[in-house]
Motif scaffolding. Structure first.
Motif, PDB file in Angstrom:
ATOM      1  N   GLN A 128     -34.730  -7.991  -3.081  1.00  0.00           N
ATOM      2  CA  GLN A 128     -33.895  -8.135  -4.280  1.00  0.00           C
ATOM      3  C   GLN A 128     -33.356  -6.778  -4.730  1.00  0.00           C
ATOM      4  N   TRP A 129     -34.215  -5.770  -4.671  1.00  0.00           N
ATOM      5  CA  TRP A 129     -33.803  -4.412  -5.028  1.00  0.00           C
ATOM      6  C   TRP A 129     -32.653  -3.964  -4.114  1.00  0.00           C
ATOM      7  N   ASP A 130     -32.846  -4.119  -2.813  1.00  0.00           N
ATOM      8  CA  ASP A 130     -31.821  -3.712  -1.849  1.00  0.00           C
ATOM      9  C   ASP A 130     -30.522  -4.477  -2.060  1.00  0.00           C
ATOM     10  N   GLU A 131     -30.612  -5.787  -2.269  1.00  0.00           N
ATOM     11  CA  GLU A 131     -29.405  -6.589  -2.477  1.00  0.00           C
ATOM     12  C   GLU A 131     -28.648  -6.123  -3.715  1.00  0.00           C
ATOM     13  N   THR A 132     -29.370  -5.840  -4.788  1.00  0.00           N
ATOM     14  CA  THR A 132     -28.735  -5.370  -6.016  1.00  0.00           C
ATOM     15  C   THR A 132     -28.001  -4.056  -5.774  1.00  0.00           C
ATOM     16  N   LEU A 133     -28.656  -3.114  -5.122  1.00  0.00           N
ATOM     17  CA  LEU A 133     -28.007  -1.831  -4.844  1.00  0.00           C
ATOM     18  C   LEU A 133     -26.822  -1.997  -3.897  1.00  0.00           C
ATOM     19  N   ASN A 134     -26.977  -2.855  -2.896  1.00  0.00           N
ATOM     20  CA  ASN A 134     -25.895  -3.051  -1.929  1.00  0.00           C
ATOM     21  C   ASN A 134     -24.655  -3.666  -2.558  1.00  0.00           C
ATOM     22  N   ILE A 135     -24.828  -4.620  -3.445  1.00  0.00           N
ATOM     23  CA  ILE A 135     -23.661  -5.267  -4.062  1.00  0.00           C
ATOM     24  C   ILE A 135     -23.133  -4.463  -5.243  1.00  0.00           C
ATOM     25  N   GLY A 147      -0.614  -4.139   2.284  1.00  0.00           N
ATOM     26  CA  GLY A 147      -1.221  -3.031   1.547  1.00  0.00           C
ATOM     27  C   GLY A 147      -1.778  -3.485   0.222  1.00  0.00           C
ATOM     28  N   LEU A 148      -2.143  -2.506  -0.586  1.00  0.00           N
ATOM     29  CA  LEU A 148      -2.815  -2.779  -1.847  1.00  0.00           C
ATOM     30  C   LEU A 148      -2.375  -1.751  -2.881  1.00  0.00           C
ATOM     31  N   ASP A 149      -2.140  -2.213  -4.084  1.00  0.00           N
ATOM     32  CA  ASP A 149      -1.782  -1.318  -5.184  1.00  0.00           C
ATOM     33  C   ASP A 149      -2.935  -1.112  -6.157  1.00  0.00           C
ATOM     34  N   ILE A 150      -3.746  -2.155  -6.339  1.00  0.00           N
ATOM     35  CA  ILE A 150      -4.827  -2.106  -7.326  1.00  0.00           C
ATOM     36  C   ILE A 150      -6.062  -2.787  -6.743  1.00  0.00           C
ATOM     37  N   LEU A 151      -7.195  -2.114  -6.853  1.00  0.00           N
ATOM     38  CA  LEU A 151      -8.488  -2.698  -6.512  1.00  0.00           C
ATOM     39  C   LEU A 151      -9.303  -2.771  -7.795  1.00  0.00           C
ATOM     40  N   VAL A 152      -9.869  -3.951  -8.059  1.00  0.00           N
ATOM     41  CA  VAL A 152     -10.791  -4.108  -9.181  1.00  0.00           C
ATOM     42  C   VAL A 152     -12.152  -4.469  -8.599  1.00  0.00           C
ATOM     43  N   ASN A 153     -13.076  -3.516  -8.657  1.00  0.00           N
ATOM     44  CA  ASN A 153     -14.449  -3.734  -8.204  1.00  0.00           C
ATOM     45  C   ASN A 153     -15.209  -4.408  -9.343  1.00  0.00           C
ATOM     46  N   ASN A 154     -15.305  -5.717  -9.260  1.00  0.00           N
ATOM     47  CA  ASN A 154     -15.938  -6.492 -10.317  1.00  0.00           C
ATOM     48  C   ASN A 154     -17.208  -7.204  -9.861  1.00  0.00           C
ATOM     49  N   ALA A 155     -17.322  -7.500  -8.576  1.00  0.00           N
ATOM     50  CA  ALA A 155     -18.465  -8.273  -8.089  1.00  0.00           C
ATOM     51  C   ALA A 155     -19.770  -7.569  -8.427  1.00  0.00           C
ATOM     52  N   GLY A 156     -20.733  -8.345  -8.862  1.00  0.00           N
ATOM     53  CA  GLY A 156     -22.043  -7.792  -9.168  1.00  0.00           C
ATOM     54  C   GLY A 156     -23.066  -8.902  -9.278  1.00  0.00           C
ATOM     55  N   ILE A 157     -24.326  -8.531  -9.137  1.00  0.00           N
ATOM     56  CA  ILE A 157     -25.398  -9.509  -9.258  1.00  0.00           C
ATOM     57  C   ILE A 157     -26.493  -8.958 -10.154  1.00  0.00           C
ATOM     58  N   VAL A 158     -27.327  -9.865 -10.634  1.00  0.00           N
ATOM     59  CA  VAL A 158     -28.498  -9.507 -11.422  1.00  0.00           C
ATOM     60  C   VAL A 158     -29.666 -10.326 -10.894  1.00  0.00           C
ATOM     61  N   HIS A 159     -30.731  -9.643 -10.554  1.00  0.00           N
ATOM     62  CA  HIS A 159     -31.991 -10.310 -10.224  1.00  0.00           C
ATOM     63  C   HIS A 159     -32.900 -10.114 -11.420  1.00  0.00           C
ATOM     64  N   LYS A 160     -33.332 -11.214 -12.015  1.00  0.00           N
ATOM     65  CA  LYS A 160     -34.229 -11.106 -13.157  1.00  0.00           C
ATOM     66  C   LYS A 160     -35.669 -11.022 -12.682  1.00  0.00           C
ATOM     67  N   GLY A 161     -36.399 -10.110 -13.274  1.00  0.00           N
ATOM     68  CA  GLY A 161     -37.801  -9.934 -12.946  1.00  0.00           C
ATOM     69  C   GLY A 161     -38.251  -8.530 -13.278  1.00  0.00           C
ATOM     70  N   SER A 162     -39.504  -8.402 -13.591  1.00  0.00           N
ATOM     71  CA  SER A 162     -40.068  -7.085 -13.861  1.00  0.00           C
ATOM     72  C   SER A 162     -40.188  -6.315 -12.552  1.00  0.00           C
ATOM     73  N   ALA A 163     -40.542  -5.053 -12.646  1.00  0.00           N
ATOM     74  CA  ALA A 163     -40.749  -4.249 -11.440  1.00  0.00           C
ATOM     75  C   ALA A 163     -41.868  -4.825 -10.584  1.00  0.00           C
ATOM     76  N   LEU A 164     -42.834  -5.468 -11.208  1.00  0.00           N
ATOM     77  CA  LEU A 164     -43.936  -6.067 -10.453  1.00  0.00           C
ATOM     78  C   LEU A 164     -43.505  -7.354  -9.746  1.00  0.00           C
ATOM     79  N   GLU A 165     -42.492  -8.013 -10.258  1.00  0.00           N
ATOM     80  CA  GLU A 165     -42.022  -9.285  -9.682  1.00  0.00           C
ATOM     81  C   GLU A 165     -40.859  -9.112  -8.709  1.00  0.00           C
ATOM     82  N   THR A 166     -40.098  -8.037  -8.847  1.00  0.00           N
ATOM     83  CA  THR A 166     -38.905  -7.822  -8.029  1.00  0.00           C
ATOM     84  C   THR A 166     -39.310  -7.429  -6.609  1.00  0.00           C
ATOM     85  N   THR A 167     -38.740  -8.127  -5.641  1.00  0.00           N
ATOM     86  CA  THR A 167     -39.047  -7.816  -4.248  1.00  0.00           C
ATOM     87  C   THR A 167     -38.174  -6.656  -3.759  1.00  0.00           C
ATOM     88  N   ALA A 168     -38.590  -6.037  -2.683  1.00  0.00           N
ATOM     89  CA  ALA A 168     -37.786  -4.977  -2.079  1.00  0.00           C
ATOM     90  C   ALA A 168     -36.433  -5.531  -1.631  1.00  0.00           C
TER      91      ALA A 168
END
Length: 161
Positions: free
Chosen positions: A112-119, A89-110
């Motif tokens: 990268q956007w999806d991966e960021t939201l998913n993680i 079982g589990l007593d404590i969950l710490v949701n810490n994992a995260g990512i950052v894709h650097k880039g403007s809206a014009l440079e960010t691919t779909a």
């Protein structure tokens, strides 16, 4: 007062996502120093997770490493299967994992956007749901902690996703 709070963490079963480096590794070490049993999650940096585990053990906790791609719901379910098998079982969950894709809206691919939201958004939801189910079934409660960064609260020209 603080020492009783720390003592209360002894033998607690903790899952820290994204714990192979940075903030997640620091959180895992802090739980280890309190005598907790820490499951150190990583996606791709096994050596970093092993270093974090060694630190947790050196600080007086117990540790094991687990690999999972948090973009995949089946992998999250398997991760919790490992939690159940290893520690019942589990007593404590710490949701810490995260990512950052650097880039403007014009440079960010779909992709990268999806991966960021998913993680950064979907995975904490799926992880929390799995943890809550187990905590409720065990009838002993538990704690779910969600970590964010300043990047999640402020916009930046170079981080559209």
């Amino acid at each position: 007062m603080l020492s009783s709070a720390i003592e209360g963490l002894r033998d607690q079963r903790v899952l820290v996502t994204g714990a192979s480096s940075g903030i997640g590794a620091g959180i895992a070490r802090a739980f280890g120093a309190c005598g907790a049993r820490v499951m150190i999650h990583y996606r791709s940096t096994e050596a970093g997770a092993a270093r974090t585990a060694a630190d947790v053990i050196a600080l007086g906790g117990a540790a094991m490493t687990v690999q999972a791609d948090l973009r995949d719901e089946a992998a999250i379910e398997q991760l919790f299967g490992q939690v159940d098998t290893a520690w019942g079982g589990l007593d404590i969950l710490v949701n810490n994992a995260g990512i950052v894709h650097k880039g403007s809206a014009l440079e960010t691919t779909a992709g990268q956007w999806d991966e960021t939201l998913n993680i950064n958004l979907r995975a904490p939801f799926l992880l929390s749901r799995q943890a809550a189910r187990r905590m409720i079934a065990a009838g002993q409660g538990g704690n779910i902690v969600n970590i964010t960064s300043i990047a999640g609260t402020r916009s930046a020209e170079s981080m559209a996703a």
